[in-house]
Design an enzyme around this catalytic site. Structure first.
Site, mmCIF file in Angstrom:
data_model
loop_
_atom_site.group_PDB
_atom_site.id
_atom_site.type_symbol
_atom_site.label_atom_id
_atom_site.label_comp_id
_atom_site.label_asym_id
_atom_site.label_seq_id
_atom_site.Cartn_x
_atom_site.Cartn_y
_atom_site.Cartn_z
ATOM 1 N N GLU A 150 -22.576 -39.728 -84.980
ATOM 2 C CA GLU A 150 -21.576 -40.387 -84.700
ATOM 3 C C GLU A 150 -21.774 -41.744 -84.070
ATOM 4 O O GLU A 150 -22.265 -41.747 -82.686
ATOM 5 C CB GLU A 150 -20.278 -39.705 -83.913
ATOM 6 C CG GLU A 150 -19.178 -40.574 -84.172
ATOM 7 C CD GLU A 150 -18.077 -39.863 -83.020
ATOM 8 O OE1 GLU A 150 -18.296 -38.815 -82.908
ATOM 9 O OE2 GLU A 150 -17.088 -40.741 -82.709
ATOM 10 N N CYS A 390 -10.730 -28.241 -59.357
ATOM 11 C CA CYS A 390 -11.592 -29.234 -58.789
ATOM 12 C C CYS A 390 -10.633 -29.795 -57.527
ATOM 13 O O CYS A 390 -10.308 -29.237 -56.755
ATOM 14 C CB CYS A 390 -12.067 -30.175 -59.511
ATOM 15 S SG CYS A 390 -13.769 -30.914 -58.843
ATOM 16 N N ARG A 471 -18.199 -33.998 -55.261
ATOM 17 C CA ARG A 471 -19.279 -34.196 -54.239
ATOM 18 C C ARG A 471 -18.605 -33.452 -52.824
ATOM 19 O O ARG A 471 -19.366 -33.428 -51.949
ATOM 20 C CB ARG A 471 -19.028 -35.840 -53.936
ATOM 21 C CG ARG A 471 -19.405 -36.668 -54.699
ATOM 22 C CD ARG A 471 -19.507 -38.094 -54.314
ATOM 23 N NE ARG A 471 -19.545 -38.946 -55.314
ATOM 24 C CZ ARG A 471 -20.697 -39.427 -55.955
ATOM 25 N NH1 ARG A 471 -21.739 -38.935 -55.681
ATOM 26 N NH2 ARG A 471 -20.648 -40.192 -57.010
ATOM 27 N N HIS A 516 -15.097 -26.463 -63.098
ATOM 28 C CA HIS A 516 -14.169 -27.111 -64.405
ATOM 29 C C HIS A 516 -14.184 -26.218 -65.547
ATOM 30 O O HIS A 516 -15.097 -26.308 -66.486
ATOM 31 C CB HIS A 516 -14.542 -28.496 -65.081
ATOM 32 C CG HIS A 516 -14.348 -29.394 -63.919
ATOM 33 N ND1 HIS A 516 -13.262 -30.362 -64.244
ATOM 34 C CD2 HIS A 516 -15.111 -30.167 -62.984
ATOM 35 C CE1 HIS A 516 -13.449 -31.207 -63.134
ATOM 36 N NE2 HIS A 516 -14.487 -31.144 -62.495
ATOM 37 N N GLU A 518 -12.191 -25.897 -67.943
ATOM 38 C CA GLU A 518 -11.845 -26.600 -69.248
ATOM 39 C C GLU A 518 -13.124 -27.100 -70.108
ATOM 40 O O GLU A 518 -12.785 -27.120 -71.395
ATOM 41 C CB GLU A 518 -10.906 -27.712 -68.960
ATOM 42 C CG GLU A 518 -11.575 -28.780 -68.310
ATOM 43 C CD GLU A 518 -11.627 -28.945 -66.864
ATOM 44 O OE1 GLU A 518 -11.492 -27.921 -66.233
ATOM 45 O OE2 GLU A 518 -11.681 -30.069 -66.334
HETATM 46 N N1 GLN Z 1 -12.861 -35.855 -55.984
HETATM 47 C C1 GLN Z 1 -13.219 -34.484 -55.611
HETATM 48 C C2 GLN Z 1 -14.582 -34.470 -55.399
HETATM 49 O O1 GLN Z 1 -15.549 -35.319 -55.748
HETATM 50 C C3 GLN Z 1 -12.937 -33.696 -56.890
HETATM 51 C C4 GLN Z 1 -13.579 -34.083 -58.071
HETATM 52 C C5 GLN Z 1 -12.864 -33.480 -59.382
HETATM 53 O O2 GLN Z 1 -11.870 -33.044 -59.253
HETATM 54 N N2 GLN Z 1 -13.576 -33.472 -60.437
HETATM 55 O O3 GLN Z 1 -15.211 -33.214 -54.859
#
Ligand code: GLN
Length: 558
Positions: A150, A390, A471, A516, A518
């Site tokens: 794409e 997260c 992070r 994550h 998702e």
């Molecule tokens: N800001 C947070 C971290 O860096 C969470 C990152 C996120 O939700 N993807 O750890």
């Protein structure tokens, strides 16, 4: 490949370009075509070429480009890769998303290494060769029968010119193995009461100027394309009339493969590429999903609390995960998009009391943090099923520290540099990093689950792999105090012991995940945690909702 009549066993390359307007849904059309080919037993992958200069979308604000999708190998990619994985149930990787920035970086690196042997380095042939290399690398080793590429942007954009030129060259070099699908818009002028073909004609003309003749036209439209409109488009654009494919607005993106099947897009493509199109097709699991998705028995109301809710693409994978899991559980999930900046201690009850579950979304930075913490406090105190992802998990840790453990000033050092109780802190390996791009903890990591926990029950496994993008992490120095007060880590990274999941004992369903989930939910494999969260929400709702919620909160907040 099944029944190839053309060049034996060569990987076929299908390019999908866009004309007239952006946002016509090239990603969904590419994924739908791929799904139909896959349902015929073919091995298919989809790739997105993005004409912007960023190396990847990892550094882009979600307002610019929607969600950043993360692959197993830790690539931060365009959200269309999420659609590819959700439709095909096949993993993608860094090779599936290439940007102009990446192409130039690689060419410039080669130039610095002297690999061009003193020649002048130019857009043609060096940049176009690099583009073609990135496309054909996916076809190496017979891994795929079809590579669908794409091309982001709209034909005629200055920045997409090298990509169109690379397509022209590949069509010339491998005429039997390549094909171009052009997606356009056929607008309806209500004053005239007519569908208009002129924008499509112009956009095909533009492609022709660059030397590319599309083989198939997919036309986005709000109304049925009549026979005469199809004939007109075919005549003006040099395509067969059966290769004029109508793509009418659908109520769900998951209907699009079936609409494309009705229009015989897959058959037209296979015939043009000289591949046998008479074999059987199995869309069984897809149809099952659609049947359940369209006939839910019950409904749950879920609050999605985040700071980018105005732009729903920012939480694309989360919204789709609810669709997949909702169908699996047999419920309609009604998402209420709630801006975290709007939630305060005084209005949390008004905003959240009708919700059967609360999800606090991922994110970066301080905006909206207080509202997220208030939403979590509400969920914890009212036994409303809670899912934190997260940053959502990190906020759950902060909320618990402040309101249950008694560390009133607990915070994350991402939000506040100097806090007496940094319950969320920068990961060791992140300290001292200056570059922002591609330097987070990214991609799939194993996670060992505690037996009997909500997470272990949901997954039905003791070790899982989930994708990360962060992070900061739970500060291990506080682990014992949290456990004492009822929040326990139930998922940890086996080697480093990093906390990946937290749960609250005594709450019906309170789960925070540092990863994550998702990113791994697909139509055919809905995510266990989303399913369990929806089941818990349904359970609470049928128990009588907030009015009858038990006094369990006393144990959790004692
Ligand atoms: N800001 C947070 C971290 O860096 C969470 C990152 C996120 O939700 N993807 O750890």
């Amino acid at each position: 490949m099944h029944g190839t009549t053309g060049q034996a066993n060569a990987t076929k390359y299908i390019f999908v370009t866009g004309g007239v307007s952006s946002s016509l849904g090239k990603g969904i059309i590419s994924a739908s075509l791929a799904k139909l080919l896959q349902a015929r037993g073919m091995k298919v992958t989809i790739q997105k070429l993005d004409p912007y200069i960023n190396i990847d979308p990892g550094t882009l604000n979600p307002y610019e480009h929607g969600e950043c999708f993360v692959t197993d190998d830790g690539a931060e990619t365009d959200l269309d890769l999420g659609h590819y994985e959700r439709f095909l149930d096949v993993r993608t990787s860094q090779a599936n998303n290439i940007t102009t920035g990446r192409i130039y970086q690689s060419v410039i690196d080669k130039e610095r290494r002297g690999e061009y042997l003193g020649r002048t380095v130019q857009v043609i042939p060096h940049i176009t060769d690099e583009i073609k290399r990135c496309v054909q690398i996916l076809g190496e080793g017979d891994r795929y029968d079809f590579v669908i590429t794409e091309i982001g942007g709209t034909v005629g954009d200055i920045e997409s010119l090298p990509y169109i030129e690379a397509v022209r060259q590949m069509r010339w070099e491998r005429p039997q193995d390549t094909l171009v699908v052009h997606l356009t818009l056929v607008p309806y002028l209500s004053a005239a009461g007519e569908l208009k073909t002129k924008p499509t004609q112009h956009s095909v003309k533009q492609l022709l100027e660059f030397g590319v003749q599309p083989d198939v036209l997919v036309c986005r439209t709000e109304h049925e394309l009549s026979k005469s409109i199809r004939n007109k488009l075919a005549r003006f654009c040099n395509v067969n009339v059966e290769a004029v494919i109508q793509s009418i607005d659908a109520s769900t993106i998951y209907d699009v493969p079936l609409l494309m099947q009705e229009e015989r897009l897959d058959e037209v493509v296979l015939n043009k590429l000289g591949v046998d199109s008479t074999g059987p097709m199995d869309l069984g699991p897809w149809m099952n999903f659609l049947q359940k998705h369209k006939n839910p028995e019950q409904r749950v109301d879920i609050a999605l609390v985040g700071k980018y809710v105005e732009l729903k693409d920012s939480y694309k994978s989360i919204a789709e995960s609810f669709t997949h899991a909702g169908a699996a559980v047999g419920v309609q999930v009604k998402l209420h998009w709630i801006h975290s900046e709007q939630i305060h201690a005084e209005n949390a009850q008004d905003i959240l009391s009708d919700m059967d579950g609360i999800l606090v979304a991922p994110g970066f930075g301080s905006r909206g943090i207080d509202g997220k913490i208030e939403a979590i406090r509400y969920a914890r105190e009212h036994n409303t099923p809670f899912f934190g992802i997260c940053l959502g998990m990190q906020c759950a840790v902060i909320e618990f520290a402040r309101n249950v453990v008694g560390l009133r000033e607990a915070h994350s050092t991402e939000i506040k540099d100097y806090t007496p109780d940094p319950v969320i802190d920068l990961m060791e390996e992140q300290k001292g990093l200056a570059d922002m791009g591609g330097t987070m903890r990214l991609g799939a990591y194993p996670c060992a689950l505690t037996e009997g926990s909500l997470a272990a029950t949901a997954y039905g496994m003791d070790t899982v792999e989930e994708r990360h993008r962060h992070r900061y992490e739970f500060n291990d120095a506080y682990r014992d105090r949290f456990i004492e007060h009822g929040m326990r880590p139930t998922g940890t990274h086996p080697d480093s012991n990093l906390v990946e999941i937290v749960e609250i004992t005594g709450h019906p369903w309170f789960v925070g995940a540092q990863f994550h989930p998702e990113y791994k939910s697909t139509v055919e494999t809905p995510h266990p945690l989303f399913k369990a969260f929806i089941e818990a929400a349904l359970n609470e709702k049928t128990k009588g909702g907030v009015t009858q919620k038990s006094a369990d909160q006393d144990t959790a907040s004692a």
